[in-house]
Design a protein around this motif. Structure first.
Motif, short mmCIF file in Angstrom:
data_model
loop_
_atom_site.label_atom_id
_atom_site.label_comp_id
_atom_site.label_asym_id
_atom_site.label_seq_id
_atom_site.Cartn_x
_atom_site.Cartn_y
_atom_site.Cartn_z
N ASP A 315 0.82 -1.21 0.00
CA ASP A 315 0.00 0.00 0.00
C ASP A 315 0.86 1.26 0.00
O ASP A 315 0.39 2.33 -0.40
N TYR A 316 2.09 1.17 0.47
CA TYR A 316 2.98 2.33 0.52
C TYR A 316 4.42 1.83 0.58
O TYR A 316 4.68 0.66 0.85
N VAL A 323 6.72 8.43 4.02
CA VAL A 323 5.75 7.41 3.61
C VAL A 323 5.11 7.87 2.30
O VAL A 323 4.42 8.90 2.26
N VAL A 324 5.34 7.12 1.22
CA VAL A 324 4.80 7.47 -0.09
C VAL A 324 3.78 6.40 -0.49
O VAL A 324 4.10 5.22 -0.52
N GLY A 336 3.25 13.22 -2.59
CA GLY A 336 2.38 14.38 -2.33
C GLY A 336 0.97 13.99 -1.97
O GLY A 336 0.23 14.77 -1.36
N ARG A 337 0.53 12.77 -2.35
CA ARG A 337 -0.83 12.32 -2.01
C ARG A 337 -0.80 11.74 -0.60
O ARG A 337 0.05 10.91 -0.30
N ARG A 338 -1.73 12.18 0.25
CA ARG A 338 -1.73 11.71 1.64
C ARG A 338 -3.12 11.20 2.02
O ARG A 338 -4.13 11.70 1.51
N ARG A 472 9.36 1.13 -7.10
CA ARG A 472 10.74 1.42 -6.73
C ARG A 472 11.59 1.76 -7.95
O ARG A 472 12.59 2.45 -7.86
N HIS A 473 11.20 1.22 -9.12
CA HIS A 473 12.03 1.40 -10.31
C HIS A 473 11.30 2.19 -11.40
O HIS A 473 11.59 2.03 -12.58
#
Length: 906
Positions: A315-316, A323-324, A336-338, A472-473
């Motif tokens: 999920d993140y 925490v992204v 930027g989305r929280r 991640r990539h």
């Protein structure tokens, strides 16, 4: 034996077939016109555009101009890009113009299809928005298709984050504007927070074409866009409650994975209450059930959700101590989305990273309600038929399946179901090894980063070379996708939905040429291109011989659309291909949505270890489970929309009022009416209707008038006069207030007074609307409990939110009246003091400039470091700016404060 439905479809054709058949004559007409437009000069194509514009302005319907406009656009694309649109692409364009969703398979050229209806509808001069799922695609498509529009005499713009104001204004003023759904929604909200019409960017909502329409209008519809400002810091509370969450055991909470919800049991409430008393967070005399405990209970629940429902690397992810979130549908990171309501803070506490403060909503809108603003809406995707009912119910959009240019040659195998995940992954690795051995490229779809990396480890052990594409990539995305169709390539991807790039067999020749030129700038471009294209053609033939792209799904997604998107990556433009899904009874979908029956079937069949069941019945059973989940998700979105519709009506009223205020040159009448209503309300409060004079509270009224109107009036004396009633009192107070405001207008000057009234009114609306949104959020969180009292939560929400809205408007009138009553021009002494302060600030700035510090002091008065002195500083790259103060000048060089430029909250 064939069913009645099957027989009738064979005889009469499906509804979709009949729709396609109806537009065939229109396509034939466009083809007839082709030679005529081929004879036109380049200037002649542009002159045709001007002719069409005149005809539209003269009242000729767009439908009548369609054949000529499409023929002109086809010729423009042929000259600008070397691409001649197929008939099926024209069919797609026709249905997009008519406000439908065109379902087109991967590789059928949706990007080009959009140019036809965009060109036709841009002839009205009202602007067309083409909506993409990410900024890369918005820029790529605007650059690519912008050549077509330029050849036809139209302008193209692209909107992207952190764009300079003048550039953004020009982009929205263009005939065709490319932008992401997020930027369009945020710009709509930002525009409706502006105080000057000239500062607004969007010029209306005429026609939009939404690419990957299912991803934007369905998958993202549950998440509202929110512009917010920081609230009070509660870091310690989050940390304390996070320490409590791991102490909870299974008897303390109920976990519902289907609904992604978690609630405390009675034992859990008692345990939490006891621990909170011990920690000193909850006063001894206070219970968890007391109204004062609502906030603590809410944050304790969020801490529990963070631990039990949100998984790291699924999920993140945690990147650079932050925490992204990861988009569950596309596998992309969402910087930027929280998450709202303190949930993001709870996850930050769980991961031990810096906790950002919660935010207060200043403006919000859902994609559902934003896109319903458009007069006409259309969309494109590879998969929409499964959600046709939702598109029709919520957006009024029909779904039309556009035939492929060449027949699909892909072979879709039955799902293979294994007993355990271990057996499944063993079979997957063996299948990949076999395909890789014969040179067949393989695209492996996984549902999470964790699973993609676990499979990657298994392939490393099996010595199979491969690429991994996940959050991640994502920086290497274009390169990885470009090479995914090469001979023997193995690519593991997390949710290929919305990636926006086709996998070409033999690899992407254009990207190979660009890489070769970058590596050897002195090489002859033409010779290099010929050599690489020859090598590419040879490799493509070998890949075709190996069976084309093999798409292997490692799990079924809750939504059939996501599976179909993955499957659709193979078999592009009639290429051969193969697809298969490998499942186990331990997969999330199978485990949560009832695999017991299937488990019994597998047991009764006496399956050996590493053996799978493959049968059409299994496919049907899985499709039913997915349809159930989709239906439940649709109901949830529909319910969400019903609640948001209530707020949307209020939002439209407020935004329309703000626009009227900005357009008005003189608001004095509106201000006077507001003042009159405030006076009438005050008099009614202290002098009840039909009451006797001795029941009047004249002292209270005098004090209220002094407080609200800044007027000290002899109301007690007036009340003692013979024959004076409440209407006389109202009239006298109003007359005194009008005289006071007229005197103020004379002091300030009429023009200044009008400007002050406008700014005060807009500020008051924004403040009250912000407070109202917070109240509605709180109301939403508790109104569901009314169901226990046999009352409909939605009706309760409607009536109470309307009452809150009325209260907000009443409070607005009072605020504006009170503030206007108290403003006054500065005295000479105050003006002199202000000038002295400004002079001191100017000198401080000069000193700062010579000492190598920022152009603007930081909020606490201490100079901030000069951005240009920071190593590697680049004004075009925000990541090199360090941490500018909110009141510092923006390092981009715009001349604005950081908080009004790149640091703007959104």
């Amino acid at each position: 034996m064939l069913g009645i439905g099957t027989v009738s479809r064979k005889v009469f054709g499906t509804k979709n077939d009949r729709q396609i058949k109806k537009v065939r004559p229109l396509v034939a007409r466009i083809n007839e016109l082709e030679p005529e437009f081929e004879r036109l000069s380049d200037e002649g194509l542009k002159e045709k555009t001007e002719e069409f514009k005149r005809r539209v302005a003269g009242g000729e319907p767009l439908d009548d101009i369609l054949p000529e406009a499409f023929a002109n656009c086809r010729e423009g694309a042929r000259r600008a890009l070397g691409l001649r649109a197929f008939d099926v692409q024209l069919i797609g364009g026709i249905f997009l113009h008519r406000g439908n969703i065109a379902e087109m398979k991967t590789g059928e050229g949706k990007t080009l299809v959009a140019t036809f209806p965009a060109y036709l509808n841009a002839l009205t001069g009202k602007g067309v928005h083409i909506v993409t799922v990410n900024d890369y695609l918005a820029k790529r498509d605007s650059d690519w298709m912008g050549k077509v529009y330029a050849a036809l005499g139209l302008t193209t713009g692209v909107v992207y984050p952190f764009q300079p104001g003048e550039e953004k204004r020009a982009a929205y003023a263009a005939d065709i504007t490319y932008a992401t759904n997020n930027e369009l929604g945020f710009d709509y909200l930002r525009d409706n927070m502006k105080s000057e019409l000239s500062d607004m960017f969007q010029r209306g909502h005429h026609y939009a074409i939404v690419d990957e329409v299912d991803s934007i209008l369905i998958d993202e519809a549950r998440t509202p866009l929110i512009i917010s400002g920081p609230a009070e810091d509660r870091s310690e509370l989050y940390k304390t409650l996070d320490a409590l969450a791991p102490q909870l055991t299974e008897e303390h909470f109920n976990l519902d994975e289907k609904l992604r919800n978690v609630t405390f049991t009675e034992d859990g409430n008692e345990f939490v209450e006891k621990r909170l008393h011990e920690m000193g967070i909850l006063p001894e005399e206070q219970s968890l059930y007391d109204p004062e405990s609502t906030t603590i209970v809410h944050h304790a629940t969020q801490a529990l959700r963070a631990h039990k429902l949100f998984q790291r690397d699924k999920d993140y992810i945690v990147r650079n101590s932050e925490v992204v979130l990861v988009d569950e549908f596309t596998g992309r990171m969402m910087p930027g989305r929280r998450l709202s309501d303190g949930l993001h803070q709870a996850i930050e506490a769980k991961e031990g990273v810096a906790i950002q403060p919660e935010n207060v909503t200043e403006a919000s809108v859902t994609f559902q309600n934003y896109f319903r603003l458009y007069e006409k809406l259309a969309g494109m995707t590879g998969t929409a038929a499964t959600e046709a009912e939702e598109f029709h119910d919520i957006y009024g959009l029909g779904v039309v399946e556009i035939p492929t240019n060449r027949p699909i040659a892909r072979v879709d195998e039955h799902d293979a179901v294994y007993r355990t995940a271990g057996e499944k992954y063993k079979a997957i690795v063996e299948t990949i090894k076999k395909a890789h051995a014969i040179g067949q490229p393989v695209l492996v779809g996984t549902t999470s980063i964790e699973k993609s990396e676990m499979l990657s480890d298994l392939l490393k052990q099996a010595k199979v070379p491969h690429n991994v594409l996940n959050a991640r990539h994502h920086e290497q995305e274009a390169k990885i996708v470009a090479e995914a169709g090469r001979l023997g390539a193995v690519t593991i991807a997390t949710n290929m939905a919305g990636r926006g790039t086709d996998i070409q067999l033999g690899g992407n020749a254009e990207m190979k040429v660009m890489e070769a030129l970058a590596a050897d700038p002195e090489a002859n471009p033409d010779e290099l291109r010929q050599k690489i294209e020859a090598e590419h053609a040879d490799e493509k033939m070998k890949v075709l011989g190996a069976g084309g792209l093999f798409v292997l799904g490692t799990e079924r997604h809750e939504s059939r659309r996501i599976d179909n998107q993955l499957r659709g990556r193979s078999g592009r433009q009639g290429d051969p291909g193969r697809s298969a899904f490998f499942l186990s009874l331990q997969d999330d979908l199978m485990r949560i949505f009832g695999s017991e029956r299937l488990d019994k079937v597998l047991s009764s069949l006496g399956l050996e270890e590493d053996e799978a069941i493959m049968h059409p019945w299994v496919n049907k059973s899985l499709a039913k489970a997915q349809a159930k989940v989709e239906g439940r998700n649709f109901d949830m979105r529909k319910q969400l929309l019903k609640f948001d519709d209530v707020m949307n009506e209020q939002r439209k009223v407020i935004f329309a009022q703000r626009r009227d205020i900005m357009e008005a040159s003189d608001l004095s009448e509106i201000i006077q009416d507001m003042r009159q209503e405030v006076i009438e309300d005050l008099v009614e409060t202290y002098i009840p209707p039909k009451s006797y004079a001795d029941q009047w509270d004249t002292d209270g009224l005098r004090q209220a008038v002094l407080d609200k109107m800044n007027l000290d009036l002899p109301i007690g004396d007036w009340a003692e006069e013979e024959g004076v009633d409440d209407a006389d009192i109202v009239e006298r107070i109003a007359r005194a207030a009008d005289e006071s405001m007229a005197a103020k207008a004379a002091q300030f000057g009429p023009e200044n007074m009008r400007m002050i009234e406008k700014q005060l009114l807009l500020q008051a609306i924004d403040t009250k609307w912000r407070e109202h949104l917070l109240r509605l959020e709180h109301l939403r969180s508790v109104v569901g409990f009314r169901g226990y009292a046999q009352r409909d939560p939605l009706n309760e929400y409607k009536s109470e939110s309307f009452a809150l809205f009325e209260n907000m408007l009443n409070g607005l009138r009072e605020d504006v009246t009170q503030k206007l009553a108290r403003i006054r021009p500065l005295t000479e002494e105050e003006q002199a003091q202000m000038m002295r302060q400004m002079e001191e600030q100017r000198r401080a700035l000069e000193r700062a400039a010579t000492e190598g510090v920022a152009q603007h002091p930081s909020p606490d008065g201490t100079p901030a470091p000069n951005p240009e002195a920071v190593a590697g500083f680049d004004e075009t790259r925000p990541e090199t700016w360090g941490n500018p103060g909110r009141n510092d000048l923006c390092p981009c060089g715009s001349g604005k404060k950081f908080k009004h430029c790149h640091g703007r909250l959104s």
